[in-house]
Scaffold this active site. Structure first.
Site, PDB file in Angstrom:
ATOM      1  N   LYS A 155       6.787  88.532 -18.184  1.00 19.39           N
ATOM      2  CA  LYS A 155       6.596  89.574 -18.216  1.00 19.39           C
ATOM      3  C   LYS A 155       6.507  90.559 -19.422  1.00 19.39           C
ATOM      4  O   LYS A 155       6.733  89.879 -20.226  1.00 19.39           O
ATOM      5  CB  LYS A 155       7.598  90.357 -17.237  1.00 19.39           C
ATOM      6  CG  LYS A 155       9.143  89.971 -17.883  1.00 19.39           C
ATOM      7  CD  LYS A 155      10.265  90.498 -17.018  1.00 19.39           C
ATOM      8  CE  LYS A 155      10.571  89.749 -15.879  1.00 19.39           C
ATOM      9  NZ  LYS A 155      10.318  90.673 -14.553  1.00 19.39           N
ATOM     10  N   ARG A 156       6.063  91.748 -19.613  1.00 25.43           N
ATOM     11  CA  ARG A 156       6.019  92.309 -20.911  1.00 25.43           C
ATOM     12  C   ARG A 156       7.549  92.478 -21.562  1.00 25.43           C
ATOM     13  O   ARG A 156       8.600  92.239 -20.672  1.00 25.43           O
ATOM     14  CB  ARG A 156       5.614  93.844 -20.631  1.00 25.43           C
ATOM     15  CG  ARG A 156       4.092  94.090 -20.449  1.00 25.43           C
ATOM     16  CD  ARG A 156       3.287  93.378 -21.554  1.00 25.43           C
ATOM     17  NE  ARG A 156       3.817  94.058 -22.869  1.00 25.43           N
ATOM     18  CZ  ARG A 156       2.797  94.741 -23.395  1.00 25.43           C
ATOM     19  NH1 ARG A 156       1.709  95.438 -22.732  1.00 25.43           N
ATOM     20  NH2 ARG A 156       2.927  95.298 -24.588  1.00 25.43           N
TER      21      ARG A 156
ATOM     22  N   LYS B 159      14.096  94.831 -19.636  1.00 29.08           N
ATOM     23  CA  LYS B 159      13.711  93.898 -18.859  1.00 29.08           C
ATOM     24  C   LYS B 159      14.783  92.661 -19.381  1.00 29.08           C
ATOM     25  O   LYS B 159      14.831  91.579 -18.637  1.00 29.08           O
ATOM     26  CB  LYS B 159      12.337  93.447 -18.949  1.00 29.08           C
ATOM     27  CG  LYS B 159      11.397  94.231 -18.175  1.00 29.08           C
ATOM     28  CD  LYS B 159       9.835  93.821 -18.473  1.00 29.08           C
ATOM     29  CE  LYS B 159       8.932  94.475 -17.765  1.00 29.08           C
ATOM     30  NZ  LYS B 159       8.852  94.513 -16.449  1.00 29.08           N
TER      31      LYS B 159
ATOM     32  N   LYS C 280       5.609  87.236  -6.683  1.00 28.43           N
ATOM     33  CA  LYS C 280       4.696  86.098  -6.681  1.00 28.43           C
ATOM     34  C   LYS C 280       5.713  84.953  -7.114  1.00 28.43           C
ATOM     35  O   LYS C 280       5.321  83.955  -6.420  1.00 28.43           O
ATOM     36  CB  LYS C 280       4.084  86.366  -8.273  1.00 28.43           C
ATOM     37  CG  LYS C 280       3.279  87.386  -8.343  1.00 28.43           C
ATOM     38  CD  LYS C 280       2.554  87.834  -9.757  1.00 28.43           C
ATOM     39  CE  LYS C 280       2.176  89.093  -9.937  1.00 28.43           C
ATOM     40  NZ  LYS C 280       2.002  89.506 -11.618  1.00 28.43           N
TER      41      LYS C 280
ATOM     42  N   HIS D  90       5.578 105.370 -11.752  1.00 26.53           N
ATOM     43  CA  HIS D  90       5.909 103.924 -11.838  1.00 26.53           C
ATOM     44  C   HIS D  90       7.240 103.783 -12.684  1.00 26.53           C
ATOM     45  O   HIS D  90       7.496 102.481 -13.045  1.00 26.53           O
ATOM     46  CB  HIS D  90       4.789 103.381 -12.733  1.00 26.53           C
ATOM     47  CG  HIS D  90       3.773 102.827 -11.803  1.00 26.53           C
ATOM     48  ND1 HIS D  90       3.741 101.656 -11.084  1.00 26.53           N
ATOM     49  CD2 HIS D  90       2.535 103.523 -11.496  1.00 26.53           C
ATOM     50  CE1 HIS D  90       2.545 101.728 -10.559  1.00 26.53           C
ATOM     51  NE2 HIS D  90       1.872 103.046 -10.432  1.00 26.53           N
TER      52      HIS D  90
ATOM     53  N   THR E 166       6.554  92.941  -9.542  1.00 20.32           N
ATOM     54  CA  THR E 166       5.762  92.198  -9.004  1.00 20.32           C
ATOM     55  C   THR E 166       5.862  91.041  -9.085  1.00 20.32           C
ATOM     56  O   THR E 166       5.406  90.069  -8.271  1.00 20.32           O
ATOM     57  CB  THR E 166       4.339  93.004  -8.849  1.00 20.32           C
ATOM     58  OG1 THR E 166       3.985  92.847 -10.105  1.00 20.32           O
ATOM     59  CG2 THR E 166       4.103  94.355  -8.076  1.00 20.32           C
TER      60      THR E 166
HETATM   61  C1  LIG Z   1       2.604  90.215 -12.373  1.00 17.54           C
HETATM   62  C2  LIG Z   1       2.405  90.367 -13.678  1.00 17.54           C
HETATM   63  C3  LIG Z   1       3.086  91.197 -14.441  1.00 17.54           C
HETATM   64  C4  LIG Z   1       4.403  91.982 -13.850  1.00 17.54           C
HETATM   65  O1  LIG Z   1       5.187  91.317 -13.918  1.00 17.54           O
HETATM   66  P1  LIG Z   1       6.697  91.928 -13.682  1.00 17.54           P
HETATM   67  O2  LIG Z   1       7.721  90.848 -13.692  1.00 17.54           O
HETATM   68  O3  LIG Z   1       6.820  92.711 -12.648  1.00 17.54           O
HETATM   69  O4  LIG Z   1       6.813  92.993 -14.878  1.00 17.54           O
HETATM   70  C5  LIG Z   1       2.710  91.167 -15.875  1.00 17.54           C
HETATM   71  N1  LIG Z   1       1.747  90.470 -16.508  1.00 17.54           N
HETATM   72  C6  LIG Z   1       1.288  89.651 -15.983  1.00 17.54           C
HETATM   73  C7  LIG Z   1      -0.053  88.892 -16.408  1.00 17.54           C
HETATM   74  C8  LIG Z   1       1.264  89.561 -14.115  1.00 17.54           C
HETATM   75  O5  LIG Z   1       0.397  88.697 -13.439  1.00 17.54           O
END
Ligand SMILES: *Cc1c(COP(=O)(O)O)cnc(C)c1O
Length: 755
Positions: free
Chosen positions: A492-493, A498, A603, A312, A599
């Site tokens: 995101k985290r 990032k 979304k 990952h 991911t």
């Molecule tokens: C989808 C999701 C992530 C992943 O987000 P990235 O932008 O791909 O890092 C992290 N936290 C939550 C709650 C999510 O639904």
């Protein structure tokens, strides 16, 4: 239909639902889900998948289960007729705290797709009592408290199954808990979670602190206990071994019950190792097979045929490696096996960098995975290419046939049907409901790119979703936002790669431009959601910078009518479900080459946001799917970045000095205005980090980011219909990013599951 449902719910409540409390209704609905989901439990023939993962970020289950079981509309109607609201009832449900970010959410999407595609595939993980911490903000600083999510209403049921697990020579009992996983018009699989009966939540002290040595009481309290000290690192290894040892015993027991004689284990089981946290399942399975009189060489072959590994990340600090004395302490029973595996690996190659145990007596978990499993996959095309060409090139040279790509995906049941019902209904009215099981049907929407009514409808839905988010923000955090503004979201985290700090520098720049009389083309609401690891100092400084700037803006009426900065507390799946459907511009601005896939990007695309992003991870595939006119790409390429790292000649200070806008923005971090709301130590440290280090090359991308984002704002302001048309193209092309497609690829190429 709804009348039958009313009767059913009356029965389950043992009273008229008109007079039932939300709590009573919640428990009645849990029973309803349980009954229906049990009807689609199937026995297994052939190969079954065990997806082992330290995290399953599953989100609230009730609504999702009702949707998947085909009960949602009837239940909603029956409740409405009784004056009740499903949304209110859902408030009763705590969000399971079993995951942290993308990796855990991926595991949850995969379980949904497996069950939907009617494939036998169960999850294996840990039943954390508090999981990831709960975040709140005090004085513009992240504060962590335990998330006591495990209530008696929790859907994971204790079983009588226990497995012995030896930790540091002492025996413990791993109890199995089962959580049903419902598929959409599919089958019901299981998420198997292990826990220790003696774990004691009362040992938690201030915040999320606790005695890290007392394994019997603390083992499954938290996900990723602070590993900034040795006791914390040891605790992680205790957790990992507890998970894989119990998991391996479960696999063997279930397969034996189906007639497996262990020699043919690979015909009965496929084990997917989600990142390196479960890597010890390899030596553990070998150890267990040897206890069943299988010799070492054969056991190695069986385990290699059974296991597959997903990588990952290429961030070196995230590839787990442990000093061997940690493993000597925690899992002495595994060390003789790991040593033999190391010797076997060394007999296959002279390249010392591929060793499992290196010269410094450090054990490399990923190396064990690659040598002794039959498949190693990356999670987006670019990521897999970087693994092959640089990060894991030596391994690729040795085992080219093992390497493959599986671009990540998301389940459309949660990330469209559940979180965006208005958009779902609109799509259904245009192209029918086939897209719910075959996401590629979304392409039929391309027939409507010139249909003004459809485009107007899409804008209206977006506006409604923005209003719903605004109401939620007002309710949760007392914040009022302007829903006529353009919404950009980065959720995101929190991590330097990032680059939330890049967004921060843009917002400072925008603030200063407005102060200088340069009015933007459209008001902007910039929304963030992010947790920082408790010991990650710079990440917390970035949060502090954002929260402080938010106050500076809020207290400046001249600026606040043009821009707002909102930081959503405690970002989790429930928050994501509110935020993502309301987004106009999705911020995917990692340093190229560093985000394995992402991911979140998928979304947002699916919910009708345009992406502002670098050519990184799955952004590359998104840009190919939608075409350059329907995405905003900026910044250095991954090749340039990798080159710059190799040359080692990046000097942030040169960029700081060369660009007056950039210098002005960075200097502002410690300006009087910022210091009137913020803390000097945090802000100064962040400023120094950017000028003197900036490991993730924020500064070289600053100018391109500002230009591209302002272009997006101008486009949004200039022509709503055209914007709407481009969001439609994004939705139509999102089908490829369904996790159903991803799971079909895993099954065809790696798992070959039975029925
Ligand atoms: C989808 C999701 C992530 C992943 O987000 P990235 O932008 O791909 O890092 C992290 N936290 C939550 C709650 C999510 O639904």
């Amino acid at each position: 239909m709804s009348e039958t449902m009313t009767n059913k719910l009356n029965d389950l409540c043992k009273k008229d639902i008109k007079t039932a409390s939300n709590e009573e209704l919640y428990h009645a609905l849990l029973k309803l889900v349980d009954e229906k989901s049990q009807q689609q439990v199937h026995s297994v023939t052939g190969r079954k998948l065990y997806y082992i993962s330290a995290e399953f970020l599953i989100g609230k289950l009730l609504s999702n289960n009702l949707i998947n079981l085909g009960l949602y509309d009837d239940v909603k109607e029956a409740l409405a007729a009784a004056g009740k609201s499903l949304a209110d009832i859902e408030e009763q449900e705590p969000e399971p705290s079993l995951g942290n970010g993308g990796l855990g959410r991926l595991a949850a999407c995969f379980l949904d797709s497996l069950a939907t595609l009617n494939l036998p595939g169960d999850g294996v993980g840990l039943r954390y009592h508090c999981g990831l911490f709960h975040q709140n903000f005090k004085n513009n600083i992240q504060n962590e408290t335990p998330d006591f999510w495990l209530t008696d209403s929790c859907a994971a049921q204790a079983t009588d199954t226990v497995f012995p697990v030896s930790l540091a020579g002492k025996e413990y009992s791993a109890r199995l808990y089962k959580l049903p996983v419902t598929g959409y018009e599919g089958r019901t699989n299981t998420l198997n979670l292990f826990d220790l009966d003696t774990v004691d939540e009362s040992v938690i002290g201030d915040g999320i602190s606790f005695d890290k040595k007392d394994i019997a009481k603390n083992l499954t309290l938290f996900l990723y206990p602070d590993d900034s000290d040795e006791d914390g690192r040891l605790l992680r290894i205790y957790q990992q071994y507890f998970m894989v040892s119990a998991g391996a015993q479960l696999v063997l027991e279930e397969c034996a019950a189906r007639g497996c004689n262990y020699h043919n284990l690979a015909d009965y089981a496929a084990i997917q190792i989600n990142d390196t946290h479960p890597s010890m399942v390899i030596p553990e399975l070998i150890r267990l097979l040897m206890l069943h009189d299988i010799d070492f060489e054969e056991a190695v072959q069986i385990v290699t045929d059974t296991c597959a590994y997903t990588n990952h990340t290429i961030l070196a600090e995230a590839l787990e490696k442990w000093p061997r004395h940690y493993l000597d302490t925690v899992v002495p029973q595994l060390m003789p096996i790991i040593e033999k595996l190391d010797a076997l690996a060394k007999s296959r190659t002279e390249d010392g960098s591929l060793a499992i145990i290196d010269q410094n007596q450090v054990v490399h978990m990923a190396h064990m995975d690659i040598h002794f499993s039959h498949s190693t996959n990356g999670v987006a095309t670019l990521h897999t290419q970087i693994l092959k060409e640089s990060e894991l090139a030596g391994f690729y040279h040795l085992y080219p046939e093992k390497f493959n790509n599986k671009t990540n995906g998301i389940t459309f049941r949660r990330w469209l049907l559940k979180c965006n019902p208005s958009l779902t209904n609109e799509i259904e009215s245009l192209i029918g409901n086939g897209f719910k099981k075959d996401a590629s049907e979304l392409k039929k929407l391309l027939a409507y790119t010139n249909d003004q009514n459809v485009l107007r409808k899409l804008s209206e839905i977006k506006k409604q979703n923005k209003e719903a988010l605004a109401a939620w923000l007002l309710h949760k955090q007392g914040i009022k936002v302007n829903t006529d503004a353009m919404f950009t979201i980065q959720s995101k985290r929190l991590h330097e790669y990032k680059r939330q700090q890049l967004n921060l520098l843009f917002l400072i720049h925008q603030y200063l431009e407005i102060k200088a009389g340069h009015i933007p083309s459209v008001p902007l609401v910039s929304i963030f959601g992010a947790k920082a690891a408790p010991a990650y100092i710079i990440a917390k400084d970035i949060i502090h910078g954002l929260l402080t700037l938010s106050q500076v803006i809020e207290n400046d009426p001249e600026v606040s009518k043009w821009m707002q900065l909102v930081f959503v507390e405690n970002y989790n799946v429930s928050a994501a479900e509110m935020m993502i459907p309301a987004c106009d511009l999705s911020e995917q601005i990692s340093l190229a080459s560093k985000e394995a896939s992402g991911t979140g990007n998928m979304k947002f695309m699916l919910n009708g946001a345009l992406t502002l992003g670098t050519m990184d991870g799955a952004n590359v595939e998104i840009s190919e799917a939608v075409g350059n006119d329907n995405i905003y790409i900026f910044g250095q390429s991954s090749k340039q970045v990798i080159h710059r790292y190799a040359a080692g000649d990046y000097c942030a200070k040169d960029w700081y000095e060369a660009d007056p806008n950039l210098r002005r923005a960075i200097d502002f971090l410690t300006s009087e205005k910022m210091l009137s709301f913020g803390d000097e130590e945090h802000l100064k440290r962040l400023q120094n980090e950017l000028i003197w280090k900036d490991w993730f090359q924020t500064l070289p991308d600053f100018n391109a980011y500002v230009v591209r984002k302002q272009q997006a704002m101008a486009d949004y302001a200039a022509d709503q219909e055209n914007w709407s048309c481009r969001t439609l193209i994004n939705i139509a092309q999102a089908g490829f990013f369904s996790s159903d497609r991803t799971i079909e690829e895993y099954d065809n190429d790696i798992w070959h599951l039975g029925k």
